[in-house]
Design a protein around this motif. Structure first.
Motif, PDB file in Angstrom:
ATOM      1  N   GLN A 103       7.951  -5.454  -0.871  1.00 16.33           N
ATOM      2  CA  GLN A 103       8.468  -4.132  -1.189  1.00 16.33           C
ATOM      3  C   GLN A 103       9.846  -4.276  -1.818  1.00 16.33           C
ATOM      4  O   GLN A 103      10.495  -5.309  -1.692  1.00 16.33           O
ATOM      5  N   GLY A 104      10.298  -3.250  -2.517  1.00 12.80           N
ATOM      6  CA  GLY A 104      11.567  -3.330  -3.209  1.00 12.80           C
ATOM      7  C   GLY A 104      12.745  -3.061  -2.297  1.00 12.80           C
ATOM      8  O   GLY A 104      12.599  -2.745  -1.118  1.00 12.80           O
ATOM      9  N   GLY A 105      13.936  -3.222  -2.849  1.00 11.98           N
ATOM     10  CA  GLY A 105      15.151  -2.860  -2.137  1.00 11.98           C
ATOM     11  C   GLY A 105      15.861  -3.983  -1.419  1.00 11.98           C
ATOM     12  O   GLY A 105      16.859  -3.734  -0.722  1.00 11.98           O
ATOM     13  N   ALA A 106      15.412  -5.220  -1.568  1.00 13.54           N
ATOM     14  CA  ALA A 106      16.090  -6.335  -0.896  1.00 13.54           C
ATOM     15  C   ALA A 106      17.452  -6.575  -1.544  1.00 13.54           C
ATOM     16  O   ALA A 106      17.596  -6.517  -2.765  1.00 13.54           O
ATOM     17  N   SER A 107      18.450  -6.860  -0.711  1.00 13.98           N
ATOM     18  CA  SER A 107      19.808  -7.068  -1.221  1.00 13.98           C
ATOM     19  C   SER A 107      20.194  -8.544  -1.286  1.00 13.98           C
ATOM     20  O   SER A 107      21.183  -8.896  -1.922  1.00 13.98           O
ATOM     21  N   ASP A 108      19.419  -9.417  -0.620  1.00 11.93           N
ATOM     22  CA  ASP A 108      19.721 -10.845  -0.676  1.00 11.93           C
ATOM     23  C   ASP A 108      18.448 -11.627  -0.352  1.00 11.93           C
ATOM     24  O   ASP A 108      17.402 -11.049  -0.045  1.00 11.93           O
ATOM     25  N   GLU A 109      18.559 -12.946  -0.428  1.00 13.27           N
ATOM     26  CA  GLU A 109      17.374 -13.786  -0.214  1.00 13.27           C
ATOM     27  C   GLU A 109      16.820 -13.652   1.201  1.00 13.27           C
ATOM     28  O   GLU A 109      15.608 -13.707   1.410  1.00 13.27           O
ATOM     29  N   GLN A 110      17.684 -13.490   2.174  1.00 16.76           N
ATOM     30  CA  GLN A 110      17.233 -13.331   3.548  1.00 16.76           C
ATOM     31  C   GLN A 110      16.359 -12.086   3.694  1.00 16.76           C
ATOM     32  O   GLN A 110      15.316 -12.105   4.358  1.00 16.76           O
ATOM     33  N   GLU A 111      16.754 -10.993   3.063  1.00 19.61           N
ATOM     34  CA  GLU A 111      15.966  -9.765   3.136  1.00 19.61           C
ATOM     35  C   GLU A 111      14.649  -9.909   2.379  1.00 19.61           C
ATOM     36  O   GLU A 111      13.647  -9.315   2.768  1.00 19.61           O
ATOM     37  N   VAL A 112      14.645 -10.698   1.310  1.00 14.60           N
ATOM     38  CA  VAL A 112      13.394 -10.953   0.599  1.00 14.60           C
ATOM     39  C   VAL A 112      12.393 -11.605   1.534  1.00 14.60           C
ATOM     40  O   VAL A 112      11.209 -11.236   1.570  1.00 14.60           O
ATOM     41  N   ARG A 113      12.845 -12.573   2.313  1.00 10.63           N
ATOM     42  CA  ARG A 113      11.942 -13.331   3.196  1.00 10.63           C
ATOM     43  C   ARG A 113      11.549 -12.549   4.446  1.00 10.63           C
ATOM     44  O   ARG A 113      10.531 -12.878   5.072  1.00 10.63           O
ATOM     45  N   THR A 114      12.311 -11.538   4.816  1.00  7.81           N
ATOM     46  CA  THR A 114      12.062 -10.823   6.075  1.00  7.81           C
ATOM     47  C   THR A 114      11.655  -9.374   5.832  1.00  7.81           C
ATOM     48  O   THR A 114      10.479  -9.037   5.817  1.00  7.81           O
ATOM     49  N   ARG A 115      12.637  -8.518   5.607  1.00  9.95           N
ATOM     50  CA  ARG A 115      12.354  -7.089   5.522  1.00  9.95           C
ATOM     51  C   ARG A 115      11.481  -6.738   4.330  1.00  9.95           C
ATOM     52  O   ARG A 115      10.614  -5.858   4.407  1.00  9.95           O
ATOM     53  N   SER A 116      11.672  -7.402   3.211  1.00 11.87           N
ATOM     54  CA  SER A 116      10.955  -7.050   1.986  1.00 11.87           C
ATOM     55  C   SER A 116       9.535  -7.610   1.943  1.00 11.87           C
ATOM     56  O   SER A 116       8.655  -7.020   1.315  1.00 11.87           O
ATOM     57  N   PHE A 117       9.306  -8.726   2.627  1.00 11.18           N
ATOM     58  CA  PHE A 117       7.999  -9.384   2.548  1.00 11.18           C
ATOM     59  C   PHE A 117       6.949  -8.569   3.297  1.00 11.18           C
ATOM     60  O   PHE A 117       7.095  -8.251   4.464  1.00 11.18           O
ATOM     61  N   VAL A 118       5.859  -8.233   2.585  1.00 12.97           N
ATOM     62  CA  VAL A 118       4.766  -7.436   3.165  1.00 12.97           C
ATOM     63  C   VAL A 118       3.670  -8.330   3.709  1.00 12.97           C
ATOM     64  O   VAL A 118       3.189  -8.146   4.820  1.00 12.97           O
ATOM     65  N   GLY A 119       3.244  -9.320   2.928  1.00 17.14           N
ATOM     66  CA  GLY A 119       2.187 -10.204   3.397  1.00 17.14           C
ATOM     67  C   GLY A 119       1.538 -10.980   2.269  1.00 17.14           C
ATOM     68  O   GLY A 119       1.883 -10.848   1.095  1.00 17.14           O
ATOM     69  N   LYS A 120       0.551 -11.808   2.656  1.00 17.90           N
ATOM     70  CA  LYS A 120      -0.213 -12.616   1.713  1.00 17.90           C
ATOM     71  C   LYS A 120      -1.623 -12.046   1.581  1.00 17.90           C
ATOM     72  O   LYS A 120      -2.219 -11.623   2.571  1.00 17.90           O
ATOM     73  N   HIS A 121      -2.119 -12.046   0.359  1.00 18.40           N
ATOM     74  CA  HIS A 121      -3.490 -11.609   0.127  1.00 18.40           C
ATOM     75  C   HIS A 121      -4.409 -12.824   0.188  1.00 18.40           C
ATOM     76  O   HIS A 121      -4.304 -13.730  -0.649  1.00 18.40           O
ATOM     77  N   ASP A 122      -5.300 -12.835   1.170  1.00 19.70           N
ATOM     78  CA  ASP A 122      -6.186 -13.980   1.369  1.00 19.70           C
ATOM     79  C   ASP A 122      -7.640 -13.665   1.033  1.00 19.70           C
ATOM     80  O   ASP A 122      -8.522 -14.492   1.260  1.00 19.70           O
ATOM     81  N   GLY A 123      -7.903 -12.454   0.524  1.00 20.07           N
ATOM     82  CA  GLY A 123      -9.284 -12.052   0.275  1.00 20.07           C
ATOM     83  C   GLY A 123      -9.759 -12.405  -1.123  1.00 20.07           C
ATOM     84  O   GLY A 123      -9.241 -13.304  -1.780  1.00 20.07           O
ATOM     85  N   ALA A 124     -10.786 -11.656  -1.560  1.00 23.62           N
ATOM     86  CA  ALA A 124     -11.349 -11.863  -2.902  1.00 23.62           C
ATOM     87  C   ALA A 124     -10.283 -11.629  -3.962  1.00 23.62           C
ATOM     88  O   ALA A 124      -9.309 -10.896  -3.742  1.00 23.62           O
ATOM     89  N   ARG A 125     -10.460 -12.231  -5.115  1.00 21.74           N
ATOM     90  CA  ARG A 125      -9.408 -12.204  -6.129  1.00 21.74           C
ATOM     91  C   ARG A 125      -9.857 -11.601  -7.449  1.00 21.74           C
ATOM     92  O   ARG A 125      -9.295 -11.896  -8.493  1.00 21.74           O
ATOM     93  N   GLY A 126     -10.870 -10.734  -7.395  1.00 20.28           N
ATOM     94  CA  GLY A 126     -11.215  -9.952  -8.569  1.00 20.28           C
ATOM     95  C   GLY A 126     -10.222  -8.806  -8.726  1.00 20.28           C
ATOM     96  O   GLY A 126      -9.434  -8.507  -7.833  1.00 20.28           O
ATOM     97  N   ALA A 127     -10.283  -8.127  -9.860  1.00 15.90           N
ATOM     98  CA  ALA A 127      -9.327  -7.054 -10.141  1.00 15.90           C
ATOM     99  C   ALA A 127      -9.397  -5.940  -9.105  1.00 15.90           C
ATOM    100  O   ALA A 127      -8.374  -5.410  -8.669  1.00 15.90           O
ATOM    101  N   GLN A 128     -10.619  -5.571  -8.692  1.00 18.65           N
ATOM    102  CA  GLN A 128     -10.750  -4.489  -7.719  1.00 18.65           C
ATOM    103  C   GLN A 128     -10.162  -4.872  -6.376  1.00 18.65           C
ATOM    104  O   GLN A 128      -9.472  -4.068  -5.735  1.00 18.65           O
ATOM    105  N   ALA A 129     -10.420  -6.097  -5.921  1.00 18.10           N
ATOM    106  CA  ALA A 129      -9.888  -6.547  -4.637  1.00 18.10           C
ATOM    107  C   ALA A 129      -8.364  -6.584  -4.663  1.00 18.10           C
ATOM    108  O   ALA A 129      -7.701  -6.186  -3.702  1.00 18.10           O
ATOM    109  N   LEU A 130      -7.793  -7.059  -5.760  1.00 20.84           N
ATOM    110  CA  LEU A 130      -6.335  -7.111  -5.876  1.00 20.84           C
ATOM    111  C   LEU A 130      -5.747  -5.706  -5.891  1.00 20.84           C
ATOM    112  O   LEU A 130      -4.742  -5.423  -5.224  1.00 20.84           O
ATOM    113  N   ALA A 131      -6.367  -4.801  -6.645  1.00 16.06           N
ATOM    114  CA  ALA A 131      -5.862  -3.430  -6.720  1.00 16.06           C
ATOM    115  C   ALA A 131      -5.970  -2.727  -5.375  1.00 16.06           C
ATOM    116  O   ALA A 131      -5.058  -1.993  -4.975  1.00 16.06           O
TER     117      ALA A 131
END
Length: 349
Positions: A103-131
């Motif tokens: 998500q947006g709004g991180a003010s530094d690298e620490q916030e990128v790794r913690t507050r801003s990070f939502v997760g990893k997508h581990d499922g199918a990788r077609g356009a519909q699954a990504l969307a």
């Protein structure tokens, strides 16, 4: 400065403006990756790749297509995993390709790794699954290019509900990015699998116009309140113009809610079959429409918008077994386990 120099300057300026506006960016270092994530207020979908990786090459066109699906509502970032090693280590990337959502709004690298990070997508990788993954975790609905479905509010136009319902036959789908994944794919999926796309194409020559409304948009409050929608997806069918007897103030409407709460026999008829049956009985052939709606779970028939807005839903208390056999057995909706009902309601809300 010569003519050639001025041309080069114009090219560099144009390229710089395009990069500043948005679109897919490709970075080669950890510092560039962090800078891109810190410098935006919008969600960012990151692809960590490696040159020579076959799976990365297969993912590339689907990932790039998201730029057309979401436009400027999200950022797309490609990170060279073999060059940006610190970023790869920080985010726990162990193989390529890896898809990360921030998500947006991180003010530094620490916030990128913690507050801003939502997760990893581990499922199918077609356009519909990504969307679907992006929509489910950001609340931003996909808008598929080339669709026959009209997305209300795209880009900045929000029509008057009352006028739209009186102009022509219309099927309005009120949807939400927080719907369960199956409904999200069915009502907001890519063109080949979208139910709305199927119905819009099939009945286009008959004059039916299909609209999709993002009920999570604050501008949709008037629509959801007027149509009294509590569950999503909800379908509203306007029969405007189907008969000379219908006036703008007296146009029949049909509301059909797809509740997540299930009961025995509820899923024996698919979503597509129910909507096709509704259109065949009420749009193509009007005879028997009210009777068909009365037998359809979670559907109501209204003589006018005023009746829908001021009245109450006419769902039958007893749901008939729609399996096609001759069993006299019926099911009482209110006999469902209270915890199960509450869970379904909360999930929809």
């Amino acid at each position: 400065m010569g003519r050639f120099g001025r041309c080069l300057l114009v090219v560099f300026v144009v390229v710089g403006l395009i990069s500043a506006v948005g679109g897919l960016r490709d970075v080669q270092s950890s510092s560039e990756a962090y800078s891109a994530l810190i410098g935006t207020q919008r969600p960012t979908f990151v692809k960590v790749y490696a040159d020579g990786c076959r799976y990365c090459a297969e993912l590339a066109p689907h990932f790039m297509f998201l730029e057309q699906v979401f436009g400027e509502e999200i950022e797309l970032l490609a990170v060279d995993g073999r060059q940006a090693r610190r970023f790869v280590h920080d985010m726990g990337v162990r193989s390529f390709p890896e898809l990360l959502l921030f998500q947006g709004g991180a003010s530094d690298e620490q916030e990128v790794r913690t507050r801003s990070f939502v997760g990893k997508h581990d499922g199918a990788r077609g356009a519909q699954a990504l969307a679907s993954y992006v929509s489910e975790h950001t609340g931003i609905l996909a808008r598929w290019p080339g669709s026959v479905v009209h997305d209300v509010g795209d880009p900045h136009n929000w029509p008057e509900l009352e006028l739209l319902l009186q102009q022509h036959p219309a099927l309005i789908a009120l949807v939400s990015p927080w719907m369960d994944v199956d409904h999200l794919n069915q009502f907001n999926g890519e063109l080949a699998t979208s139910i709305l796309e199927l119905l819009g194409s099939r009945y286009k020559d008959d004059g039916l116009v299909v609209y999709r409304v993002d009920a999570s948009d604050a501008r949709a409050a008037h629509w959801t309140n007027t149509l009294r929608c509590s569950f999503f997806p909800t379908i509203v069918l306007s029969l405007a113009g189907k008969s000379d007897m219908y006036t703008p103030e007296n146009t029949p409407l049909i509301k059909f809610e797809f509740l997540s709460v299930t009961y025995p026999g509820a899923d024996r008829m698919s979503v597509t079959q129910r909507l096709e049956g509704l259109l065949e009985h009420c749009f193509v052939h009007s005879a028997g429409c009210r009777e068909y709606v009365n037998d359809l779970p979670h559907a109501s028939y209204y003589e006018s918008l005023a009746e829908l807005r001021d009245g109450s839903d006419t769902y039958p208390t007893q749901f008939q077994d729609i399996s096609g056999d001759e069993s006299d057995e019926s099911y009482d909706y209110y006999d469902l386990d209270e915890d199960e009902m509450l869970f379904g309601y909360l999930r929809d809300l």
